[in-house]
Design an enzyme around this catalytic site. Structure first.
Site, PDB file in Angstrom:
ATOM      1  N   GLU A 236      29.058  53.698   7.389  1.00  0.00           N
ATOM      2  CA  GLU A 236      29.453  54.531   8.520  1.00  0.00           C
ATOM      3  C   GLU A 236      30.746  55.199   8.092  1.00  0.00           C
ATOM      4  O   GLU A 236      31.715  54.512   7.764  1.00  0.00           O
ATOM      5  CB  GLU A 236      29.624  53.652   9.766  1.00  0.00           C
ATOM      6  CG  GLU A 236      29.827  54.431  11.038  1.00  0.00           C
ATOM      7  CD  GLU A 236      31.275  54.430  11.475  1.00  0.00           C
ATOM      8  OE1 GLU A 236      31.986  55.418  11.151  1.00  0.00           O
ATOM      9  OE2 GLU A 236      31.694  53.465  12.125  1.00  0.00           O
ATOM     10  N   CYS A 272      36.863  56.097  14.750  1.00  0.00           N
ATOM     11  CA  CYS A 272      35.711  56.849  14.212  1.00  0.00           C
ATOM     12  C   CYS A 272      35.203  57.824  15.260  1.00  0.00           C
ATOM     13  O   CYS A 272      34.607  58.839  14.946  1.00  0.00           O
ATOM     14  CB  CYS A 272      34.545  55.919  13.890  1.00  0.00           C
ATOM     15  SG  CYS A 272      34.986  54.464  12.981  1.00  0.00           S
TER      16      CYS A 272
END
Lengths: 483, 483
Positions: A236, A272
């Site tokens: 990710e 994120c």
């Protein structure tokens, strides 16, 4: 190293030697079969015990983590809650048996065929710097891999080695207390990338979970593919998490502008899912919204960032954006204490400028927002179609904007793993329906998520049993069990 | 080209130009959103219509395929049944909505979060030479990708271009008849690897399915990773599908030996699941079994292989095995008609020889069996532990062998995607619980299967909707729908 000053403290953490890397992988492989064979209840107890042992570390853990990362103890207390909550959620999942995906079927020729998922084997976990608890040593990757029945070898994040060590001791204590074999969990220290690369290259490692930068993720994906026997690497990486303001969202600018600024600046913007890109209508209503953002941001003081390097990269990123012709500063907070707490900032440009300059499309990790002004649905659609894959995409509007929203949704669904109506993308909810993932380059593994119970599927593979006598089947596939 | 003679027949199929490759991808991308938006019932009708249109091609299809591949019309009739059966099974799956994996949850802070899977986008399919129907133009990869809602661009297998064209016309007719946009399906011809590589490199292709050789699969996996935006490539490559004979299986050697020979030689042994490796106890009972194999195989005539090259490689493979010191021929059939129908053969060696020579561990594609003799459970376990990932692993035994079987199962589960008790691995059953997959190098994608309804998950990714008003949610996630 103290984030606020860049000064070292605590014991010197030495990089794991190649022999230590190999030993961790060997121990994980040696105990993999025994761990896999544990009854679900036993594995779930271990996960619950991990949560308890982390809680038992008390506020000392939060103080250490705060010193190492610059995050506030309050924010870290929330993160600890999330970390322990997700360990317990995975314990529940294990008890329910749902992750096994058991299926019992009869083939076209009447053959008895039964399927259930089985763990892949030892998993290497690379934690993120920005979540020293929830995406680190006992974070989502570790919790989901253990829930799957995979031993875990964690490569500690070099920015919070003390926090990592403390949590690792808690996991080790939980294993000892619940009678889980010790090889099921190891922690390796490694500032040098070689430690991580050696771990991914070890033939006993069966899969990898990573959260972090694009460069880091790509290096591990390449290492996973370069092995004689390649393995899945789930990375990710990064996103700018577009937020689209529709007309209706601008009628009362104040609360929404405040929400944006709070989401952008929380934790120094080091998420994120930070809303790095806001797509705002051109015109007076958008102007008023941006003015409200400026007012709200003015009052916000920069927080100490995770590392001095990250603080420098953040400031450099703002400078790079500002250097693009057509970009201007729209709002700025104030710098916080010390050299590593730069002021949050919002820059703005029109859609044509954004589309013309690749320098504007990347993530500036931190509390840096880019507001792109659009005119008309067609221009907005073109903007969205031009975006790379994202972790999230958010729409702000009212009932009056629903027709417009329906036109945008197909594009947003194609670009992101999670779509929000109102609210802010930093509000990740760990639950059975959460997706923290998305198309490249948000992740390299679009069919998966790294948050929520679906994350367990990354560490499992299906095995089917054909024409097996009941007594030889795995317990969960025997007659009378409910798939 | 006629498989039996190597002589060309039918129209000359010309390789797709780079422009044609790009055009197929462009059409697929252009119609992806419309296809995704079709109601499930509509997509299911299309899949059913594909089956009907293939059946409507009648026996002419089987005759053409038989001429191109050397497979018998009877075998091809069975394969057509499987092909149409799996199209209909996927139609059922689409109607049920089960593939969407819908989840509705409430996050820790009470937020409404709903998840369902959505198609990845246009899928490139590379069919296998050995299944001109069931693993080709409208085979499992195509059926599962269409079921997922992904447009498909097939790269036709060069060994059966006429069969491929006929099936493609059937799919195109089905699309036209059911009002599915034409870009949803295209067929490209390509003898040259460049055609396939260009297709995988096209930025509009979102995922790839491949069944075939290890070299071919690895080239496509590398191409998928080398793109600016990498994509998932699911490659099912090769296996030797170990079969373990336990003591009890040898008491009545005749029927089991006959079953082995039938599975080994059916379709000239050109199955991914062909039992290429038989692990047989040393000693008189094993000797008697091998003698029964020799008697049964003697009566078997070689069949025409798929291509002259494959026939040559098969013969060369036998020669390579036989050249290893300690390997001897245990059984041989007779050559069939013409130059490309070599005799089936079984070679044998002891466990030490097998372990010492890497030349023996690879697959010899065709009706070539290697029988490795083992002495004692420990040697058997070591043999199994030394195996690479496999599509299948089979145990033959009786109730008296159950204790031994329980000791072997953990190893077999780690090595294979499907485990059989009795029977033969070539008996793949297309159903909800089938797994045709496994650890590297059987596939590069251990968490997936390319046969059975679980195969649809390769082409889907989860998207979640946070705090959405009911009216904006996808139909399958609205209040009152049953997830």
């Amino acid at each position: 190293m103290a984030a606020a000053t860049g000064e070292p403290f605590g014991p010197p953490y030495r990089d794991a030697s190649p022999e230590q890397v190999a030993e961790a992988a060997r121990l994980a492989a040696a105990d993999a079969r025994a761990f896999r064979a544990l009854p679900p209840e036993h594995r779930a107890d271990f996960l619950d015990a991990c949560a308890e042992e982390i809680e038992a570390l008390g506020d000392a853990l939060l103080e250490l983590a705060a010193r190492e990362t610059g995050l506030t103890p309050a924010r870290l207390a929330g993160e600890r809650g999330r970390t322990c909550g997700q360990l317990r959620l995975f314990a529940e999942l294990v008890r329910s048996g749902a992750a096994l995906g058991a299926r019992i079927a009869s083939g076209p020729s009447g053959t008895d065929v039964r399927l259930r998922r089985t763990p892949l084997g030892p998993v290497a976990v690379f934690g993120a710097g920005n979540f020293p608890l929830a995406f680190s040593v006992a974070g989502g990757d570790t919790a989901s891999a253990l829930a799957a029945g995979c031993p875990v070898v964690v490569k500690a994040h070099p920015a919070h080695p003390g926090t990592g060590e403390a949590v690792a001791r808690a996991v080790t204590a939980a294993a000892a207390r619940t009678g889980v074999p010790a090889g099921v969990f190891s922690l390796l220290v490694g500032r040098d990338h070689e430690v991580g690369l050696a771990l991914v290259a070890d033939p006993r490692i069966a899969a990898v979970g990573f959260t972090g930068s694009r460069a880091g993720g790509l290096a591990l994906v390449a290492a996973g593919q370069a092995r004689p026997a390649p393995i899945p690497v789930h990375a990710e990486m990064s996103a700018v998490n577009p937020v689209v303001m529709l007309d209706g969202a601008l009628t009362e600018p104040e609360p929404t502008a405040g929400g944006y600024v709070a989401s952008l600046t929380s934790g120094a913007g080091q998420f994120c899912t930070n809303p790095g890109l806001l797509l705002l209508p051109a015109g007076p209503a958008g102007d008023a919204f941006l003015a409200a953002v400026a007012r709200a941001l003015k009052a916000v003081e920069g927080q100490v960032m995770l590392t001095p390097d990250i603080a420098r990269a953040y400031t450099e990123g703002i400078r790079r954006w500002a250097a693009v012709p057509g970009v201007r500063e729209a709002a700025r907070g104030t710098a916080g204490p010390g050299p590593y707490a730069p002021a949050p900032a919002v820059l703005t440009c029109d859609a044509a400028t954004y589309a013309a300059h690749e320098a504007l499309t990347g993530e500036d990790f931190g509390a840096a927002g880019l507001v792109v002004r659009w005119s008309g649905t067609e221009e907005l659609l073109r903007l969205l179609e031009g975006l790379e894959g994202q972790l999230t995409a958010t729409l702000h509007g009212t009932d009056a904007d629903r027709a417009a929203a329906l036109g945008l949704l197909p594009v947003l669904e194609e670009r992101a793993g999670r779509v929000l109506w109102g609210g802010w993308p930093t509000g990740v909810e760990v639950c059975h329906a959460m997706v923290h993932g998305g198309p490249w380059p948000a992740t390299n593994s679009p069919a998966t998520t790294s948050v929520g119970t679906l994350a367990v599927e990354r560490w499992l593979r299906p095995v089917c049993y054909q024409s097996f006598p009941d007594a030889l089947l795995p317990a969960e596939l025997r007659d009378g069990t409910k798939p």
